[in-house]
Scaffold this active site. Structure first.
Site, PDB file in Angstrom:
ATOM      1  N   GLY A   1     -27.532 -81.588  25.408  1.00  0.00           N
ATOM      2  CA  GLY A   1     -28.770 -81.925  25.330  1.00  0.00           C
ATOM      3  C   GLY A   1     -29.654 -80.846  25.766  1.00  0.00           C
ATOM      4  O   GLY A   1     -31.011 -81.042  26.039  1.00  0.00           O
TER       5      GLY A   1
ATOM      6  N   GLU B   1     -20.783 -79.745  26.021  1.00  0.00           N
ATOM      7  CA  GLU B   1     -21.077 -79.895  24.652  1.00  0.00           C
ATOM      8  C   GLU B   1     -21.768 -79.391  23.856  1.00  0.00           C
ATOM      9  O   GLU B   1     -22.822 -80.208  23.273  1.00  0.00           O
ATOM     10  CB  GLU B   1     -20.652 -81.396  24.567  1.00  0.00           C
ATOM     11  CG  GLU B   1     -19.275 -81.956  25.010  1.00  0.00           C
ATOM     12  CD  GLU B   1     -19.175 -83.464  25.350  1.00  0.00           C
ATOM     13  OE1 GLU B   1     -20.412 -83.848  24.941  1.00  0.00           O
ATOM     14  OE2 GLU B   1     -18.155 -83.920  25.635  1.00  0.00           O
TER      15      GLU B   1
ATOM     16  N   CYS C   1     -38.834 -89.062  -4.363  1.00  0.00           N
ATOM     17  CA  CYS C   1     -39.824 -90.114  -4.673  1.00  0.00           C
ATOM     18  C   CYS C   1     -39.862 -91.070  -3.381  1.00  0.00           C
ATOM     19  O   CYS C   1     -39.393 -92.326  -3.584  1.00  0.00           O
ATOM     20  CB  CYS C   1     -39.544 -90.803  -6.063  1.00  0.00           C
ATOM     21  SG  CYS C   1     -39.897 -89.482  -7.227  1.00  0.00           S
ATOM     22  N   GLU C   2     -40.544 -90.777  -2.439  1.00  0.00           N
ATOM     23  CA  GLU C   2     -40.772 -91.602  -1.170  1.00  0.00           C
ATOM     24  C   GLU C   2     -41.584 -90.873  -0.438  1.00  0.00           C
ATOM     25  O   GLU C   2     -41.299 -89.430  -0.508  1.00  0.00           O
ATOM     26  CB  GLU C   2     -39.299 -92.136  -0.881  1.00  0.00           C
ATOM     27  CG  GLU C   2     -39.692 -93.039   0.404  1.00  0.00           C
ATOM     28  CD  GLU C   2     -38.246 -93.680   0.884  1.00  0.00           C
ATOM     29  OE1 GLU C   2     -38.034 -93.925   2.131  1.00  0.00           O
ATOM     30  OE2 GLU C   2     -37.290 -93.988   0.030  1.00  0.00           O
TER      31      GLU C   2
HETATM   32  C1  LIG Z   1     -24.463 -85.006  19.690  1.00  0.00           C
HETATM   33  C2  LIG Z   1     -23.683 -85.022  20.921  1.00  0.00           C
HETATM   34  C3  LIG Z   1     -23.647 -83.632  21.630  1.00  0.00           C
HETATM   35  C4  LIG Z   1     -24.803 -82.398  21.117  1.00  0.00           C
HETATM   36  O1  LIG Z   1     -26.097 -82.907  21.308  1.00  0.00           O
HETATM   37  P1  LIG Z   1     -26.933 -81.496  21.329  1.00  0.00           P
HETATM   38  O2  LIG Z   1     -28.195 -82.141  21.515  1.00  0.00           O
HETATM   39  O3  LIG Z   1     -26.770 -81.144  19.813  1.00  0.00           O
HETATM   40  O4  LIG Z   1     -26.627 -80.424  22.098  1.00  0.00           O
HETATM   41  C5  LIG Z   1     -22.770 -83.343  22.586  1.00  0.00           C
HETATM   42  N1  LIG Z   1     -22.063 -84.519  22.975  1.00  0.00           N
HETATM   43  C6  LIG Z   1     -22.028 -85.704  22.466  1.00  0.00           C
HETATM   44  C7  LIG Z   1     -20.834 -86.338  23.003  1.00  0.00           C
HETATM   45  C8  LIG Z   1     -22.816 -85.834  21.539  1.00  0.00           C
HETATM   46  O5  LIG Z   1     -22.611 -87.088  20.684  1.00  0.00           O
END
Ligand SMILES: *Cc1c(COP(=O)(O)O)cnc(C)c1O
Length: 403
Positions: free
Chosen positions: A222, A263, A332-333
């Site tokens: 995030g 992640e 087309c939207e």
């Molecule tokens: C989508 C996701 C992320 C990555 O999120 P970002 O905002 O792109 O960094 C990490 N862990 C999990 C479990 C996710 O589903």
């Protein structure tokens, strides 16, 4: 290295490979990875690239070559990761609402598994007992992230097992002897406020005591990157210091030395990507001037889906007078990339570039309107290489049964 590719570099690539085209700058990914390593240097940290943001196998191979690990949300992402050369130990599988068969299939591949609901946890425990380690995805019930559509840690979210279900988790672990080596949270995307991670970490530490075999805490992702000029990004340097302090305090208190996992998706690949399109028509209406480009939300859906801002520049006329445009697609939207956007005067045939197109760009593209998916190009060590050919008409029919 923070600098964007120049208008000239992008124009050359657009001329060589045609438009619309996604361009990824490899070294920019490495640079983001280094920033993470530096910020968390006092932690025992590992970074799993959330590859759902961009899964081209050449990008996966590059990410593997710079030493990062991989976070996957489907069995197919796991298979792509292994094909790209990731070791099973450096792959984490974090699915949501998949069936038990898929979990069993991934387990056979030997990668780390993150379980996000009670039903699967119970089935896994019953079938495999303590023979295979698992991580549990918890929902800490924290509201976080850029907007509601990309928040995953709140009370109404489908993700994770509620921390209020700890007793139930404990019952399953005790009865089946499950070997829980990790706990996980991922509360959303584009989280600017680092307190969200620190509050989440507190919750994780409080639950950690329930799992004697714990080896790591996964704080998900995030991390926010700037999308607009002047936009803030998550202060990972301060976060790194605070996380290190918190883990040291935890170690002093409990004698347990845990790893911290992350992640990052957007953080690693958002800024490495450029989406280059061509202005097909300039259309003056009674209220505005529209630039209609040779693309649409079938290629880049984030503006329509999340009201996301993507910075746009006219790389064919960088010194032209600034004028105000609505930039729209050819679908087309209603298909708007940007309202009331100042661009250097756009002429039919000019190339426009969308920045921050690495994450959730190509990956969320479709063939809507029977349009072809764009090509992808990787620029590495100064050389631009095609890493996915543009769709052809035949691709539209590939799986259709024609009698
Ligand atoms: C989508 C996701 C992320 C990555 O999120 P970002 O905002 O792109 O960094 C990490 N862990 C999990 C479990 C996710 O589903």
């Amino acid at each position: 290295m923070e600098k964007n590719l120049s208008a000239q570099q992008l124009t050359e690539i657009a001329n060589e490979f045609g438009t619309p085209v996604y361009v990824y700058h490899a070294e920019r990914i490495a640079n983001q990875y280094k920033k993470l390593q530096k910020a968390f240097k006092h932690c025992n940290a590992r970074f799993f690239y959330a590859c759902k943001s961009l899964t081209n196998i050449n990008v996966l191979k590059y990410v593997q070559s710079i030493g990062a690990s991989l976070d996957c949300v489907s069995v197919n992402e796991v298979k792509l990761g292994l094909m790209a050369g990731f070791d099973v130990k450096s792959v984490l599988y974090t699915p949501n609402c998949v069936d038990f068969e898929e979990i069993v299939e991934v387990k056979a591949l030997g990668v780390n598994i993150n379980i996000d609901n009670i039903s699967i946890l119970e089935q896994f425990g019953n079938k495999f007992g303590n023979s295979y380690p698992v991580c549990i995805r918890l929902n800490p019930h924290i509201m976080a992230g850029g907007n509601y559509k990309i928040s995953t840690g709140h009370i109404d979210s489908k993700f994770g097992i509620s921390i209020h279900q700890m007793r139930h988790i404990e019952r399953i672990v005790k009865t089946t002897q499950l070997n829980v080596t990790g706990i996980h949270m991922h509360t959303g995307s584009e989280i600017k406020d680092i307190r969200v991670f620190l509050e989440g970490l507190e919750v994780m530490f409080n639950t950690a005591t329930h799992f004697p075999n714990l080896e790591f805490i996964d704080l998900g992702s995030g991390f926010k990157v700037p999308y607009q000029p002047g936009d803030a990004e998550t202060d990972i340097t301060t976060l790194g210091e605070k996380v290190a302090e918190a883990f040291t305090a935890f170690e002093n208190e409990t004698g347990k030395k845990l790893q911290v996992w992350f992640e990052p998706g957007k953080y690693l690949v958002s800024q490495c990507g450029y989406f280059v399109v061509k202005a097909n028509v300039i259309k003056q209406t009674p209220s505005a001037v529209f630039v209609g480009v040779n693309s649409g939300f079938n290629h880049l859906i984030r503006p329509m889906m999340y009201d996301a801002y993507h910075h746009i520049a006219n790389i064919s006329n960088p010194n032209g007078a600034e004028r105000i445009y609505n930039v729209v697609g050819n679908i087309c939207e209603t298909d708007t990339f940007a309202w009331d956007r100042k661009l250097n005067e756009v002429r039919e045939g000019d190339f426009l570039v969308f920045y921050n197109a690495g994450a959730y760009g190509f990956e969320m593209s479709s063939n809507f309107n029977s349009r072809l998916k764009p090509a992808e190009v990787l620029l590495k060590e100064g050389v631009a290489k095609l890493i996915r050919r543009r769709d052809t008409f035949e691709d539209l029919l590939k799986n259709q049964v024609i009698e």
